[in-house]
Design an enzyme around this catalytic site. Structure first.
Site, PDB file in Angstrom:
ATOM      1  N   SER A 169      58.121 -37.638 -24.550  1.00  0.00           N
ATOM      2  CA  SER A 169      57.941 -38.832 -24.418  1.00  0.00           C
ATOM      3  C   SER A 169      56.570 -38.923 -23.239  1.00  0.00           C
ATOM      4  CB  SER A 169      59.013 -39.652 -23.532  1.00  0.00           C
ATOM      5  OG  SER A 169      58.730 -41.032 -23.163  1.00  0.00           O
ATOM      6  N   TYR A 194      64.439 -38.370 -15.884  1.00  0.00           N
ATOM      7  CA  TYR A 194      64.101 -38.261 -17.283  1.00  0.00           C
ATOM      8  C   TYR A 194      62.643 -37.912 -17.697  1.00  0.00           C
ATOM      9  CZ  TYR A 194      62.877 -40.292 -22.010  1.00  0.00           C
ATOM     10  OH  TYR A 194      62.558 -40.642 -23.515  1.00  0.00           O
TER      11      TYR A 194
END
Length: 344
Positions: A169, A194
């Site tokens: 990501s 994350y």
């Protein structure tokens, strides 16, 4: 054996190829004319979200696809009637499950042409750990996939030309590896955890390519864009999605691929590009976005409703960090009784 490519050489590879595709290209665009007959593919969580789009498209192109899923019955029900697809149990938080999945594959004698490390854990609001005490996002997104990739090395090598694709990501930009506290025991922030796990997946692609390219195994990390409706961003909630400009007042997805807001078919396209494009035949250890190699951008760009920065940051392609993370991953996978006192 670790390769000798320097950080400068890795950076030179991080330049767009001029692929002819763009942010709006779909997975059908990327796979048009590509025949995957005879190729074996594994997609973790290949039954949901982008994984399901990818599984269906690769199978339609002729590949035999195995979906790794914690609940095989649920996964099979999500892919009814799709030819050349099978499901096998895989829980990335359970080392025994990962080892068993890989052993079953290796025992089958099948070469593995493409491994797509796609599964991801939505960021829990509070810190969650596995049975080993490892923070759950790091353990699922990175460590479970690292274990799986290592265990499938013989099958990848047997393909005589294989690719490992890590779905990461643009959020990697917001944290490097927190070497002194990778498991967030001193303080947990879901966004930072994350981001760290996504940086780890980019570094895994770099480290793998440096070690295994000579065996014909290449590594890639892919930013698919922000796709409304996947399990990951659905966990955020509608209010947050509206603030981010990802859904409108009626709850409908806002599609604007130029700024990274994509349909599932657009989001899955770069994963398929990494897995299959002949343009990447001599390129590996790179981060891709919008169906091309990303440029490097270390500017501190904020995320807004009209701007979702996703170019690769240099901390995620640093070969020294990749080597350090590889060694840390090996240490964390050892039984506690065999670990060194302080892994470096």
């Amino acid at each position: 054996m670790t390769g000798t490519g320097s950080g400068e050489e890795v950076g030179r590879r991080q330049r767009p190829l001029g692929s002819g595709f763009d942010a709006a290209s779909t997975i059908d665009d990327v796979l048009r004319g590509i025949d995957l007959s005879g190729q074996n593919v594994i997609v973790t969580a290949g039954h949901t979200g982008l994984g399901a789009v990818l599984t269906r498209a690769l199978a339609a192109a002729g590949a035999s696809v195995t979906v790794g899923a914690r609940d095989p019955q649920r996964a099979a029900a999500a892919l009814p009637g799709v030819e050349r697809v099978q499901v096998d149990r895989l829980d990335l938080l359970d080392p025994a499950s990962v080892a068993s999945f890989a052993q079953r594959w290796n025992d089958s004698g099948r070469p593995l042409h493409v491994l797509v490390n796609n599964a991801g854990l939505p960021a829990p609001a509070e810190r969650v750990q596995d049975d080993r005490g490892h923070e759950a996002q790091f353990a699922t997104n990175y460590l479970g996939h690292f274990q799986l990739t290592l265990a499938l090395h013989p099958a990848l090598r047997a393909a005589r030309g294989a690719r490992v694709v890590n779905v990461t990501s643009g959020a990697h930009r917001f944290s490097g590896i927190r070497w002194d506290d990778v498991h967030a025991t001193a303080g947990y922030d879901p966004g930072v955890a994350y981001a760290q796990s996504k940086t780890a997946l980019v570094l895994l692609a770099v480290g793998l390519d440096r070690r295994w390219a000579a065996e014909g195994i290449r590594g890639y990390a892919v930013h698919p864009g922000v796709v409304v409706g996947t399990d990951l961003n659905a966990a955020v909630g509608d209010d947050a999605l509206r603030v981010m400009g990802l859904i409108d007042g009626a709850g409908r997805p806002v599609i604007d691929p130029v700024v990274g807001k994509k349909t599932p078919e657009q989001g899955a396209s770069t994963i398929a590009f990494a897995a299959t494009s002949p343009m990447l035949h001599d390129v590996g250890g790179v981060y891709l976005k919008d169906n091309d190699v990303s440029a490097v951008n270390d500017q501190p760009l904020p995320v807004t409703a009209d701007s979702i920065p996703s170019e690769v940051a240099s901390h995620a392609i640093d070969p020294r960090a990749a080597d350090r993370l590889w060694k840390l991953g090996e240490e964390l996978l050892r039984p506690p009784s065999r670990r060194s006192a302080r892994p470096r």
